[in-house]
Design a protein around this motif. Structure first.
Motif, PDB file in Angstrom:
ATOM      1  N   LEU A 136      19.706  -9.175  34.689  1.00 25.51           N
ATOM      2  CA  LEU A 136      18.263  -9.389  34.812  1.00 25.51           C
ATOM      3  C   LEU A 136      17.732  -9.050  36.198  1.00 25.51           C
ATOM      4  O   LEU A 136      16.525  -9.161  36.439  1.00 25.51           O
ATOM      5  CB  LEU A 136      17.918 -10.844  34.474  1.00 25.51           C
ATOM      6  N   CYS A 137      18.595  -8.647  37.119  1.00 24.28           N
ATOM      7  CA  CYS A 137      18.154  -8.322  38.473  1.00 24.28           C
ATOM      8  C   CYS A 137      17.394  -7.002  38.501  1.00 24.28           C
ATOM      9  O   CYS A 137      17.901  -5.969  38.065  1.00 24.28           O
ATOM     10  CB  CYS A 137      19.349  -8.241  39.429  1.00 24.28           C
ATOM     11  N   SER A 138      16.181  -7.060  39.008  1.00 28.78           N
ATOM     12  CA  SER A 138      15.338  -5.880  39.183  1.00 28.78           C
ATOM     13  C   SER A 138      14.777  -5.913  40.595  1.00 28.78           C
ATOM     14  O   SER A 138      14.365  -6.971  41.079  1.00 28.78           O
ATOM     15  CB  SER A 138      14.187  -5.884  38.169  1.00 28.78           C
ATOM     16  N   ASP A 139      14.741  -4.768  41.260  1.00 26.05           N
ATOM     17  CA  ASP A 139      14.269  -4.739  42.641  1.00 26.05           C
ATOM     18  C   ASP A 139      12.825  -5.188  42.786  1.00 26.05           C
ATOM     19  O   ASP A 139      12.380  -5.499  43.887  1.00 26.05           O
ATOM     20  CB  ASP A 139      14.426  -3.332  43.222  1.00 26.05           C
ATOM     21  N   SER A 140      12.080  -5.235  41.703  1.00 25.73           N
ATOM     22  CA  SER A 140      10.693  -5.684  41.780  1.00 25.73           C
ATOM     23  C   SER A 140      10.585  -7.173  42.071  1.00 25.73           C
ATOM     24  O   SER A 140       9.525  -7.654  42.473  1.00 25.73           O
ATOM     25  CB  SER A 140       9.962  -5.362  40.466  1.00 25.73           C
ATOM     26  N   TYR A 141      11.685  -7.919  41.861  1.00 24.14           N
ATOM     27  CA  TYR A 141      11.633  -9.352  42.146  1.00 24.14           C
ATOM     28  C   TYR A 141      12.969  -9.932  42.613  1.00 24.14           C
ATOM     29  O   TYR A 141      13.002 -11.031  43.186  1.00 24.14           O
ATOM     30  CB  TYR A 141      11.169 -10.131  40.906  1.00 24.14           C
ATOM     31  N   CYS A 142      14.089  -9.237  42.409  1.00 24.65           N
ATOM     32  CA  CYS A 142      15.399  -9.825  42.732  1.00 24.65           C
ATOM     33  C   CYS A 142      16.383  -8.741  43.139  1.00 24.65           C
ATOM     34  O   CYS A 142      16.664  -7.833  42.356  1.00 24.65           O
ATOM     35  CB  CYS A 142      15.938 -10.595  41.526  1.00 24.65           C
ATOM     36  N   THR A 143      16.876  -8.848  44.369  1.00 24.83           N
ATOM     37  CA  THR A 143      17.935  -7.932  44.817  1.00 24.83           C
ATOM     38  C   THR A 143      19.190  -8.733  45.176  1.00 24.83           C
ATOM     39  O   THR A 143      19.973  -8.332  46.035  1.00 24.83           O
ATOM     40  CB  THR A 143      17.480  -7.114  46.041  1.00 24.83           C
ATOM     41  N   ARG A 144      19.392  -9.844  44.485  1.00 26.50           N
ATOM     42  CA  ARG A 144      20.519 -10.714  44.823  1.00 26.50           C
ATOM     43  C   ARG A 144      21.829 -10.264  44.189  1.00 26.50           C
ATOM     44  O   ARG A 144      22.792 -11.030  44.122  1.00 26.50           O
ATOM     45  CB  ARG A 144      20.195 -12.166  44.451  1.00 26.50           C
ATOM     46  N   TYR A 145      21.880  -9.012  43.758  1.00 26.26           N
ATOM     47  CA  TYR A 145      23.147  -8.426  43.351  1.00 26.26           C
ATOM     48  C   TYR A 145      23.913  -7.905  44.563  1.00 26.26           C
ATOM     49  O   TYR A 145      25.036  -7.432  44.433  1.00 26.26           O
ATOM     50  CB  TYR A 145      22.928  -7.289  42.344  1.00 26.26           C
ATOM     51  N   ARG A 146      23.318  -7.999  45.754  1.00 26.70           N
ATOM     52  CA  ARG A 146      23.997  -7.607  46.985  1.00 26.70           C
ATOM     53  C   ARG A 146      25.089  -8.623  47.326  1.00 26.70           C
ATOM     54  O   ARG A 146      24.942  -9.817  47.062  1.00 26.70           O
ATOM     55  CB  ARG A 146      22.987  -7.529  48.136  1.00 26.70           C
ATOM     56  N   PRO A 147      26.193  -8.200  47.923  1.00 25.55           N
ATOM     57  CA  PRO A 147      27.290  -9.130  48.196  1.00 25.55           C
ATOM     58  C   PRO A 147      26.934 -10.216  49.204  1.00 25.55           C
ATOM     59  O   PRO A 147      27.595 -11.258  49.231  1.00 25.55           O
ATOM     60  CB  PRO A 147      28.415  -8.225  48.725  1.00 25.55           C
ATOM     61  N   SER A 148      25.911 -10.012  50.007  1.00 21.50           N
ATOM     62  CA  SER A 148      25.503 -11.020  50.989  1.00 21.50           C
ATOM     63  C   SER A 148      24.527 -12.031  50.411  1.00 21.50           C
ATOM     64  O   SER A 148      24.248 -13.052  51.048  1.00 21.50           O
ATOM     65  CB  SER A 148      24.859 -10.332  52.200  1.00 21.50           C
ATOM     66  N   ALA A 149      24.004 -11.777  49.229  1.00 24.03           N
ATOM     67  CA  ALA A 149      22.968 -12.636  48.653  1.00 24.03           C
ATOM     68  C   ALA A 149      23.580 -13.844  47.956  1.00 24.03           C
ATOM     69  O   ALA A 149      24.721 -13.796  47.481  1.00 24.03           O
ATOM     70  CB  ALA A 149      22.106 -11.845  47.675  1.00 24.03           C
ATOM     71  N   ARG A 150      22.808 -14.925  47.873  1.00 24.25           N
ATOM     72  CA  ARG A 150      23.299 -16.162  47.289  1.00 24.25           C
ATOM     73  C   ARG A 150      22.128 -16.966  46.728  1.00 24.25           C
ATOM     74  O   ARG A 150      20.990 -16.778  47.121  1.00 24.25           O
ATOM     75  CB  ARG A 150      24.058 -16.978  48.341  1.00 24.25           C
ATOM     76  N   GLN A 151      22.448 -17.880  45.833  1.00 22.98           N
ATOM     77  CA  GLN A 151      21.464 -18.821  45.349  1.00 22.98           C
ATOM     78  C   GLN A 151      22.188 -20.076  44.871  1.00 22.98           C
ATOM     79  O   GLN A 151      23.409 -20.085  44.698  1.00 22.98           O
ATOM     80  CB  GLN A 151      20.636 -18.240  44.198  1.00 22.98           C
ATOM     81  N   GLY A 152      21.434 -21.156  44.675  1.00 20.06           N
ATOM     82  CA  GLY A 152      22.007 -22.390  44.181  1.00 20.06           C
ATOM     83  C   GLY A 152      21.492 -22.695  42.787  1.00 20.06           C
ATOM     84  O   GLY A 152      20.400 -22.277  42.405  1.00 20.06           O
ATOM     85  N   CYS A 153      22.298 -23.421  42.032  1.00 17.97           N
ATOM     86  CA  CYS A 153      21.900 -23.782  40.672  1.00 17.97           C
ATOM     87  C   CYS A 153      22.626 -25.072  40.284  1.00 17.97           C
ATOM     88  O   CYS A 153      23.737 -25.343  40.749  1.00 17.97           O
ATOM     89  CB  CYS A 153      22.248 -22.670  39.689  1.00 17.97           C
ATOM     90  N   ALA A 154      21.986 -25.894  39.442  1.00 15.06           N
ATOM     91  CA  ALA A 154      22.601 -27.137  38.992  1.00 15.06           C
ATOM     92  C   ALA A 154      23.788 -26.838  38.089  1.00 15.06           C
ATOM     93  O   ALA A 154      23.705 -25.966  37.217  1.00 15.06           O
ATOM     94  CB  ALA A 154      21.577 -27.985  38.246  1.00 15.06           C
ATOM     95  N   PRO A 155      24.919 -27.519  38.266  1.00 10.75           N
ATOM     96  CA  PRO A 155      26.125 -27.236  37.480  1.00 10.75           C
ATOM     97  C   PRO A 155      25.984 -27.459  35.980  1.00 10.75           C
ATOM     98  O   PRO A 155      26.816 -26.977  35.215  1.00 10.75           O
ATOM     99  CB  PRO A 155      27.173 -28.197  38.071  1.00 10.75           C
ATOM    100  N   ASP A 156      24.957 -28.182  35.541  1.00  6.38           N
ATOM    101  CA  ASP A 156      24.789 -28.398  34.102  1.00  6.38           C
ATOM    102  C   ASP A 156      23.939 -27.318  33.459  1.00  6.38           C
ATOM    103  O   ASP A 156      23.551 -27.434  32.302  1.00  6.38           O
ATOM    104  CB  ASP A 156      24.176 -29.777  33.831  1.00  6.38           C
ATOM    105  N   THR A 157      23.664 -26.255  34.210  1.00  6.91           N
ATOM    106  CA  THR A 157      22.829 -25.170  33.696  1.00  6.91           C
ATOM    107  C   THR A 157      23.685 -24.132  32.974  1.00  6.91           C
ATOM    108  O   THR A 157      24.629 -23.598  33.545  1.00  6.91           O
ATOM    109  CB  THR A 157      22.071 -24.486  34.851  1.00  6.91           C
ATOM    110  N   GLY A 158      23.336 -23.846  31.730  1.00 12.89           N
ATOM    111  CA  GLY A 158      24.030 -22.813  30.979  1.00 12.89           C
ATOM    112  C   GLY A 158      23.057 -21.744  30.523  1.00 12.89           C
ATOM    113  O   GLY A 158      22.055 -22.043  29.873  1.00 12.89           O
ATOM    114  N   MET A 159      23.315 -20.499  30.885  1.00 11.56           N
ATOM    115  CA  MET A 159      22.440 -19.386  30.506  1.00 11.56           C
ATOM    116  C   MET A 159      23.290 -18.174  30.163  1.00 11.56           C
ATOM    117  O   MET A 159      24.444 -18.073  30.577  1.00 11.56           O
ATOM    118  CB  MET A 159      21.470 -19.058  31.641  1.00 11.56           C
ATOM    119  N   SER A 160      22.714 -17.235  29.430  1.00  9.54           N
ATOM    120  CA  SER A 160      23.460 -16.065  28.971  1.00  9.54           C
ATOM    121  C   SER A 160      23.809 -15.120  30.107  1.00  9.54           C
ATOM    122  O   SER A 160      24.641 -14.234  29.933  1.00  9.54           O
ATOM    123  CB  SER A 160      22.652 -15.305  27.906  1.00  9.54           C
TER     124      SER A 160
END
Length: 218
Positions: A136-160
């Motif tokens: 789902l990464c698109s440069d129009s809103y998300c370039t976090r496919y870069r190896p330096s990029a990161r994000q946080g998420c709750a461990p109970d989150t399940g997505m495709s």
């Protein structure tokens, strides 16, 4: 739900954030992408990312509208596939948004670990680190496919578009009985294993079930 987010079977665990990034770079230091310097686009395709106008139209020029099978794209310098795009990958570390800024300018940390306690009070549940981006990464809103990029998420989150891969520590690898398949179905080892030289193998899972290694030939 990841009730025990650092344990996934005998000898296996989630990688730390530092381990994940080192593996993702595949030996390419200070490069913006896991494959090098060239930016991806709708015509230069290196990984399973979004092509087209997000979120209205996915042209799927890479051949996949959603997740792609392992080895659909070239591996990095360490022989690892899908270290960018396809699905976000969990790391063992707790997520702290300003961790890198706080550590900047300090002495080199050997085998850096994440914070020991919750450090992101803006969320209801303590978060864990995710790396690698997704289809789902698109440069129009998300370039976090870069190896330096990161994000946080709750461990109970399940997505495709969220998954994980496991590692085996070097000290644990020597104690693994290579004559016995790891837990899984059939006689072929599933999940984390060792290659022919005894090195740990990184495997991919989309929904928490161990998938065959990148090195397994179907």
């Amino acid at each position: 739900m990841m009730r025990r987010p650092t344990q996934h079977g005998p000898g296996k665990r989630l990688p730390t954030e530092a381990e994940w990034e080192r593996a993702a770079r595949g030996g390419l230091e200070r490069k913006p992408y896991v494959w090098g310097d060239r930016a991806p686009s709708d015509v230069t395709i290196f990984a399973n990312l979004w092509q087209g106008e997000f979120p209205l139209k996915n042209t799927a020029r890479d051949g996949f509208a959603r997740t792609a099978p392992v080895k659909s794209f070239p591996s990095n310098g360490y022989g690892l596939h899908d270290m960018a795009g396809n699905v976000w990958e969990w790391c063992a570390d707790r997520y702290q948004p300003d961790l890198y800024r706080i550590r900047a300018g300090r002495e080199v940390i050997d085998d850096p670990q994440g914070p020991e306690t919750r450090s992101n009070p803006e969320t209801f549940m303590p978060q864990r680190v995710q790396r690698g981006g997704s289809f789902l990464c698109s440069d129009s809103y998300c370039t976090r496919y870069r190896p330096s990029a990161r994000q946080g998420c709750a461990p109970d989150t399940g997505m495709s578009h969220v998954g994980f891969r496991c590692v085996i520590s070097a000290d644990s690898a020597s104690s693994v009985d290579r004559s016995r398949p790891l837990k899984g179905s059939g006689s072929t080892p599933r999940g984390m294993g060792l290659d022919k030289t005894g090195r740990p193998r990184w495997n991919r899972s989309r929904r928490g079930d161990a998938l065959p290694s990148d090195e397994r030939k179907s």
